[in-house]
Structure formats: structure tokens, C-alpha cells
Write an enzyme that holds these catalytic residues in place. Sequence first.
Site, mmCIF file in Angstrom:
data_model
loop_
_atom_site.group_PDB
_atom_site.id
_atom_site.type_symbol
_atom_site.label_atom_id
_atom_site.label_comp_id
_atom_site.label_asym_id
_atom_site.label_seq_id
_atom_site.Cartn_x
_atom_site.Cartn_y
_atom_site.Cartn_z
ATOM 1 N N ASP A 45 0.989 -1.274 -0.482
ATOM 2 C CA ASP A 45 0.058 -0.076 0.305
ATOM 3 C C ASP A 45 0.869 0.882 -0.079
ATOM 4 O O ASP A 45 0.291 2.080 -0.419
ATOM 5 C CB ASP A 45 -0.861 0.119 1.088
ATOM 6 N N SER A 46 2.065 0.986 -0.639
ATOM 7 C CA SER A 46 2.942 1.758 0.016
ATOM 8 C C SER A 46 2.518 3.200 -1.408
ATOM 9 O O SER A 46 3.294 3.753 -1.771
ATOM 10 C CB SER A 46 4.905 1.494 -0.067
ATOM 11 N N ASP A 84 -1.646 -6.550 0.013
ATOM 12 C CA ASP A 84 -1.028 -5.331 0.967
ATOM 13 C C ASP A 84 -2.902 -5.728 0.861
ATOM 14 O O ASP A 84 -3.463 -5.093 0.699
ATOM 15 C CB ASP A 84 -0.539 -4.136 1.186
ATOM 16 N N LYS A 114 -1.232 -9.578 2.437
ATOM 17 C CA LYS A 114 -0.292 -9.090 4.422
ATOM 18 C C LYS A 114 -0.960 -7.987 4.748
ATOM 19 O O LYS A 114 -1.308 -7.073 4.447
ATOM 20 C CB LYS A 114 1.031 -8.503 3.190
ATOM 21 N N GLU A 116 -0.495 -5.515 8.234
ATOM 22 C CA GLU A 116 -0.242 -5.149 9.648
ATOM 23 C C GLU A 116 -0.689 -5.111 11.032
ATOM 24 O O GLU A 116 -2.174 -4.751 11.443
ATOM 25 C CB GLU A 116 -0.071 -3.070 9.229
ATOM 26 N N GLU A 183 9.918 -4.006 9.717
ATOM 27 C CA GLU A 183 10.222 -3.316 9.333
ATOM 28 C C GLU A 183 10.873 -1.873 10.684
ATOM 29 O O GLU A 183 9.831 -1.577 11.507
ATOM 30 C CB GLU A 183 9.103 -2.595 8.628
HETATM 31 O O1 KIV Z 1 3.780 -1.237 1.588
HETATM 32 C C1 KIV Z 1 4.882 -1.152 1.123
HETATM 33 O O2 KIV Z 1 5.621 -1.426 0.429
HETATM 34 C C2 KIV Z 1 5.436 -2.169 2.627
HETATM 35 C C3 KIV Z 1 6.762 -2.767 2.589
HETATM 36 C C4 KIV Z 1 7.482 -1.280 3.175
HETATM 37 C C5 KIV Z 1 7.160 -3.564 3.352
HETATM 38 O O3 KIV Z 1 4.051 -2.685 3.106
#
Ligand code: KIV
Length: 282
Positions: A45-46, A84, A114, A116, A183
Site C-alpha cells: 500500500d506504499s 497488502d 499482508k 499490519e 520494518e
Molecule cells: O507497503 C509497502 O510497500 C510495505 C513494505 C515497505 C514492506 O509494506
Amino acid sequence: MKRNTIATLTAMKERGEKISQLTAYDYTTARLVDAAGINTVLVGDSLGMTMQGYEDTLPVTMEEMIVYGRSVGRACKDAFVILDMPFMSYQTSVEQAVENAGRLVKECRANAVKLEGGKAVCPQIAAITACGIPVCAHVGMTPQSVNSFGGFKVQGRGEDAARRVLEDALAVEQAGAFMVVLECVPPKLAALITRKTRMITIGIGAGAGCDGQVLVYQDLLGMSGEFVPKFVKRFAEIGAEMQSAFCTYDTEVKAGSFPAVEQTYAKSDCSDEFLARLDADY
Ligand code: KIV
């Protein structure tokens, strides 16, 4: 190259072989990442920051994750694809988490999702894995909690904080996660967690003692501007290359030197006589 699966990735951890992970958000980039032999691709989600220009990941929606995720899913032949779960797509309830994880698998062909958080999201991790969807957890500095942390700061500093990060990692393993992103965690703590767990640990700003590493691809390629976090190594300066190519294109278009003969379909043109008649007719 052989397709990466949970089994091949876990076997790599057992053999002490390092695992590579890289973000990708679009078809073209994901194809290159896959062809390079990267083991796992993360549609993080970056993308809210790198692709959409937000200052954090919080505005990203499920619908947006699906658009980006689908393109990456189509591109990856060998890499294991992890998507994510965006902010507020799993926190509200276990049912919401299962439904959204299912969408990412069905609509994007993600191999895993994924999310968090540590102890707080264990019910969600247990329910998603019970549906046969592998879960990668994410502890330490979890960007979706940026407002609680008061910024993107290293976590697990000091004895109490270190114990909390370890306990979160052990809890997500117990809940069924097969992989965990660590992280911005101090390196000795990350190495300790890596020894203590059967999960695959993927570090970002967590030192070399993890089972694998992940970076945001724009950071690695030198495309993400002036600010470079301490944990980033720029493996190339593609941003400068791109900007220089855009400048040259701009100059040539304005000078009339692009397109040249080589870039035109001159052989398909009509005769000069016909074009003269055409000119006269209109
Ligand atoms: O959103 C993302 O790209 C991430 C990575 C930096 C681990 O969570």
C-alpha cells in the site's frame, strides 16, 4: 526458474538461503522484477505514496489495491505475489478481513495477503489462514499507524518496546502467519526474532539478520526524490536517467528533429501527384 511457493520459500529459510522481495505496482515493472528472479513481489500500500503522491498510505482503498494488484498478478510467472490489505480493510471485523482477503486472491490472483499489526490482528490472521489464504504479517514500524507513532520512527528501541515487538511476532506466528515483515526494527532484535520463529522474516530497515529483504523499487532505483531513508541503498539512478531522457525528447520535439526519417512511415505515403490533387480538392 522454478515458481516460488510457500514450500520453496520455507525451504530457503531452512537452508539459510536469503530471500529477495521487491515492491511492484504495475505490469511493466512487475514483469522486469519477475524476470530478474526476485522471489516475492509485494504490491504494497506504499503505492499510495509512490504511485499516487499521498503523504502516507492511509487513503489507499480496496478498489485501488485491486487495480494495481491485478496488473502485477498478470505479470508474475515465477515470483510469489503478496498483496497488502489497505488501511481499514481488515481492522473493523474478522468477517470484513476475510471478505477483503478473499477479494484480493480471487480478483488479483494474489498468492498471499499482508496486513499490519501484532496481537491486535491475530483473530483476523487466524480466520484468513483458516480459509486457505496465506498471511504475511507486518510488525515494528507499521505505516498504517503513523498517526499513533507520531511519524515514521524506528520501533523496538528500549527493553519494553523490544519485548513488545518480539511478542507481536510470536503472536502472529501462533495465529498462522507464514511470513512477517520487520520494518525499522533494531538489527539484533530482528535477528533474535528470526531465530525464534519458523516464519520467514523479511526486513526493511531491520539489518542483515532477517531471512530476506524488501525495498520499495522506486527507492532502489533512485526514483523517489531527495529524501532517502537510512535503510535504502540506491542500486541505480534511474530517476536522473529518466529526467534526462524526457529533457532530450522535449528539446528534440521543440527543435523539430524528432521524429526523424527513421521514425516515419515514409514508404506508405501516396504519390506527390496524388497529394497535390488532394491539396487542391480541399
Ligand atoms: O507497503 C509497502 O510497500 C510495505 C513494505 C515497505 C514492506 O509494506
